[in-house]
Design a protein around this motif. Structure first.
Motif, PDB file in Angstrom:
ATOM      1  N   THR A  58      -4.002   5.989   7.428  1.00 38.73           N
ATOM      2  CA  THR A  58      -2.971   6.894   7.130  1.00 38.73           C
ATOM      3  C   THR A  58      -2.469   7.742   8.400  1.00 38.73           C
ATOM      4  N   SER A  59      -3.666   8.114   9.225  1.00 43.04           N
ATOM      5  CA  SER A  59      -3.127   8.637  10.533  1.00 43.04           C
ATOM      6  C   SER A  59      -2.133   7.975  11.349  1.00 43.04           C
ATOM      7  N   PHE A  60      -2.473   6.660  11.563  1.00 42.77           N
ATOM      8  CA  PHE A  60      -1.627   5.774  12.393  1.00 42.77           C
ATOM      9  C   PHE A  60      -0.190   5.703  11.673  1.00 42.77           C
ATOM     10  N   LEU A  61      -0.090   5.461  10.602  1.00 41.30           N
ATOM     11  CA  LEU A  61       1.446   5.351  10.167  1.00 41.30           C
ATOM     12  C   LEU A  61       1.948   6.410   9.993  1.00 41.30           C
ATOM     13  N   SER A  62       1.320   7.586   9.768  1.00 42.64           N
ATOM     14  CA  SER A  62       1.963   8.957   9.968  1.00 42.64           C
ATOM     15  C   SER A  62       2.555   9.201  11.310  1.00 42.64           C
ATOM     16  N   GLN A  63       1.747   9.035  12.404  1.00 39.06           N
ATOM     17  CA  GLN A  63       2.086   9.089  13.647  1.00 39.06           C
ATOM     18  C   GLN A  63       3.454   8.195  14.063  1.00 39.06           C
ATOM     19  N   LEU A  64       3.004   7.072  13.623  1.00 42.29           N
ATOM     20  CA  LEU A  64       4.376   6.031  13.745  1.00 42.29           C
ATOM     21  C   LEU A  64       5.622   6.384  13.226  1.00 42.29           C
ATOM     22  N   ALA A  65       5.501   6.852  11.951  1.00 45.00           N
ATOM     23  CA  ALA A  65       6.845   7.561  11.399  1.00 45.00           C
ATOM     24  C   ALA A  65       7.317   8.837  12.236  1.00 45.00           C
ATOM     25  N   SER A  84      -9.749   5.932  -0.493  1.00 44.50           N
ATOM     26  CA  SER A  84      -9.606   7.167   0.120  1.00 44.50           C
ATOM     27  C   SER A  84      -8.808   7.207   1.561  1.00 44.50           C
ATOM     28  N   GLY A  85      -7.833   8.108   1.730  1.00 46.64           N
ATOM     29  CA  GLY A  85      -7.146   8.247   2.983  1.00 46.64           C
ATOM     30  C   GLY A  85      -7.557   9.231   3.694  1.00 46.64           C
ATOM     31  N   ARG A  86      -8.695   9.931   3.390  1.00 47.30           N
ATOM     32  CA  ARG A  86      -9.376  11.008   4.232  1.00 47.30           C
ATOM     33  C   ARG A  86     -10.455  10.533   4.879  1.00 47.30           C
ATOM     34  N   GLU A  87     -10.888   9.213   4.977  1.00 47.98           N
ATOM     35  CA  GLU A  87     -12.101   8.936   5.852  1.00 47.98           C
ATOM     36  C   GLU A  87     -12.184   7.517   6.130  1.00 47.98           C
ATOM     37  N   GLY A  88     -13.100   7.118   7.215  1.00 45.38           N
ATOM     38  CA  GLY A  88     -13.067   5.666   7.419  1.00 45.38           C
ATOM     39  C   GLY A  88     -11.802   5.222   7.851  1.00 45.38           C
ATOM     40  N   VAL A 141       0.974  -1.181  -0.092  1.00 50.30           N
ATOM     41  CA  VAL A 141       0.132   0.053  -0.101  1.00 50.30           C
ATOM     42  C   VAL A 141       0.816   1.441  -0.067  1.00 50.30           C
ATOM     43  N   SER A 142       0.591   2.251  -0.997  1.00 47.58           N
ATOM     44  CA  SER A 142       1.501   3.222  -1.137  1.00 47.58           C
ATOM     45  C   SER A 142       0.583   4.483  -0.767  1.00 47.58           C
ATOM     46  N   ILE A 143       1.054   5.343   0.084  1.00 56.18           N
ATOM     47  CA  ILE A 143       0.276   6.280   0.308  1.00 56.18           C
ATOM     48  C   ILE A 143       0.986   7.832   0.170  1.00 56.18           C
ATOM     49  N   PRO A 144       0.569   8.405  -0.707  1.00 55.60           N
ATOM     50  CA  PRO A 144       1.413   9.475  -1.375  1.00 55.60           C
ATOM     51  C   PRO A 144       1.035  10.808  -0.377  1.00 55.60           C
ATOM     52  N   LEU A 145       1.859  11.629   0.238  1.00 52.99           N
ATOM     53  CA  LEU A 145       1.636  12.577   1.314  1.00 52.99           C
ATOM     54  C   LEU A 145       1.794  14.023   0.382  1.00 52.99           C
ATOM     55  N   ASP A 146       2.714  13.676  -0.519  1.00 47.06           N
ATOM     56  CA  ASP A 146       3.020  15.015  -1.558  1.00 47.06           C
ATOM     57  C   ASP A 146       3.476  14.426  -2.804  1.00 47.06           C
ATOM     58  N   GLY A 147       3.025  15.022  -3.939  1.00 49.54           N
ATOM     59  CA  GLY A 147       3.459  14.383  -5.217  1.00 49.54           C
ATOM     60  C   GLY A 147       2.212  13.388  -5.642  1.00 49.54           C
ATOM     61  N   THR A 148       2.435  13.152  -6.910  1.00 45.51           N
ATOM     62  CA  THR A 148       1.430  12.291  -7.519  1.00 45.51           C
ATOM     63  C   THR A 148       2.249  10.966  -7.891  1.00 45.51           C
ATOM     64  N   PRO A 207      -2.126  12.904  -3.208  1.00 47.64           N
ATOM     65  CA  PRO A 207      -1.945  13.064  -1.726  1.00 47.64           C
ATOM     66  C   PRO A 207      -3.352  12.628  -0.967  1.00 47.64           C
ATOM     67  N   SER A 208      -3.131  11.774  -0.108  1.00 50.01           N
ATOM     68  CA  SER A 208      -4.177  11.088   0.800  1.00 50.01           C
ATOM     69  C   SER A 208      -5.015  10.082   0.009  1.00 50.01           C
TER      70      SER A 208
END
Length: 324
Positions: A161-168, A151-155, A82-89, A103-104
């Protein structure tokens, strides 16, 4: 949790691309990689090994990835990426069709299928690799998931996305022995996301359903803590469960629902009290902003939690903040 770090500035320019490619091989299925910037490639990447599951926060210059039939025959770890772009495409080509992931959005990749990925600008994101055997996949479920932008913005996508971002962001808080626990949370969230998207929620094990529901409840409380009407009863109603079942979910959490709500509110208020942007907001308004209907009740709870009055905390924090 075991962490490996790569920073291009730590490697001679002529070796940077090859060293980054070696690290990529450690965290995902073998790929052909190329870049127009390989002569002086700029990248940073961390590989977090969570008991056999890989999480890799990364930033890199434009690059091309290819997973070919030959590479699949040579080595297939049977993973879901699973790849989650945070900036860029990410521009992903499967079976001659190109899909752009911004993103997201979440891009799901099957290590057993051919794929090409291109980036045209500097990319920042998080990658995740999980063995297929750990996920509730059957039939053509994985193929269906790879066809869509999740979607990485809901549900569940937002939770993952939030968990992995906080972990990183905060790996220093975890010990090596925490890897298995973090892996369980990651698999639960990804399983919940896949089951929801495929409409196969009943395929989740009772333990996974219970753990993912608990994570959803925690995220709901953090998002809505400022609502003064938020109580265990309203939390239970929002998730279509009874109050007694909600309390049973938290028996193994080392905290009650009411205590978690109070903790989140106090943490939020504590941060606002020393926020320079909120310096002119009264303590009373900050307390109300975080769901405390009574100023005196807020003061008592704050003093019990932190050993000082809110005004003293604000004064102490502001005295350490340099003027702008």
């Amino acid at each position: 949790m075991i962490e490996t770090v790569f920073r291009s500035e730590d490697v001679p320019a002529e070796h940077r691309f090859d060293r980054w490619r070696e690290l990529m091989y450690q965290c995902t299925a073998p790929l052909e990689l190329d870049s127009d910037h390989r002569g002086d490639f700029r990248a940073s990447q961390r590989l977090l090994d969570l008991d056999g599951i890989s999480v890799w926060p990364t930033r890199f210059q434009p690059v091309r990835f290819r997973r070919t039939a030959k590479l699949i025959r040579q080595s297939d770890p049977e993973n879901v990426n699973v790849s989650i772009p945070l900036d860029g495409t990410l521009h992903v080509i499967r079976d001659g069709h190109e899909v752009a992931y911004g993103p997201s959005t979440l891009c799901v990749v099957d290590s057993s299928r051919e794929i090409e990925v291109r980036t045209t600008a500097q990319q920042t994101g998080i990658g995740l690799d999980v063995p297929k055997a750990l996920l509730p996949l059957s039939g053509n479920g994985l193929e269906r998931l790879t066809r869509h932008r999740l979607s990485g913005r809901e549900g569940f996508g937002s939770l993952l996305t939030s968990f992995l971002s906080q972990l990183a962001l905060d790996t220093a808080s975890y010990r090596k022995s925490d890897g298995a626990r973090l892996a369980t949370i990651t698999v639960d969230l990804l399983s919940g996301l896949f089951a929801h998207c495929l409409g196969t929620d009943k395929s989740l094990s009772p333990d996974t359903r219970r753990r993912t529901l608990t994570l959803r409840v925690r995220a709901f409380i953090r998002k809505n803590a400022g609502d003064p009407e938020l109580t265990p009863r309203t939390v239970a109603a929002a998730h279509h469960i009874s109050v007694s079942y909600l309390h049973r979910l938290f028996r193994d959490q080392d905290i009650t629902v009411a205590a978690l709500l109070r903790q989140v509110r106090l943490e939020g208020a504590r941060g606002d009290l020393t926020d320079p942007a909120l310096r002119d907001m009264s303590v009373h308004l900050i307390a109300a902003r975080w769901g405390f209907a009574s100023h005196s009740a807020f003061t008592r709870a704050f003093h019990a939690a932190y050993g000082m009055a809110p005004r003293d905390h604000r004064h102490e924090g502001c005295s350490r903040t340099p003027p702008r």
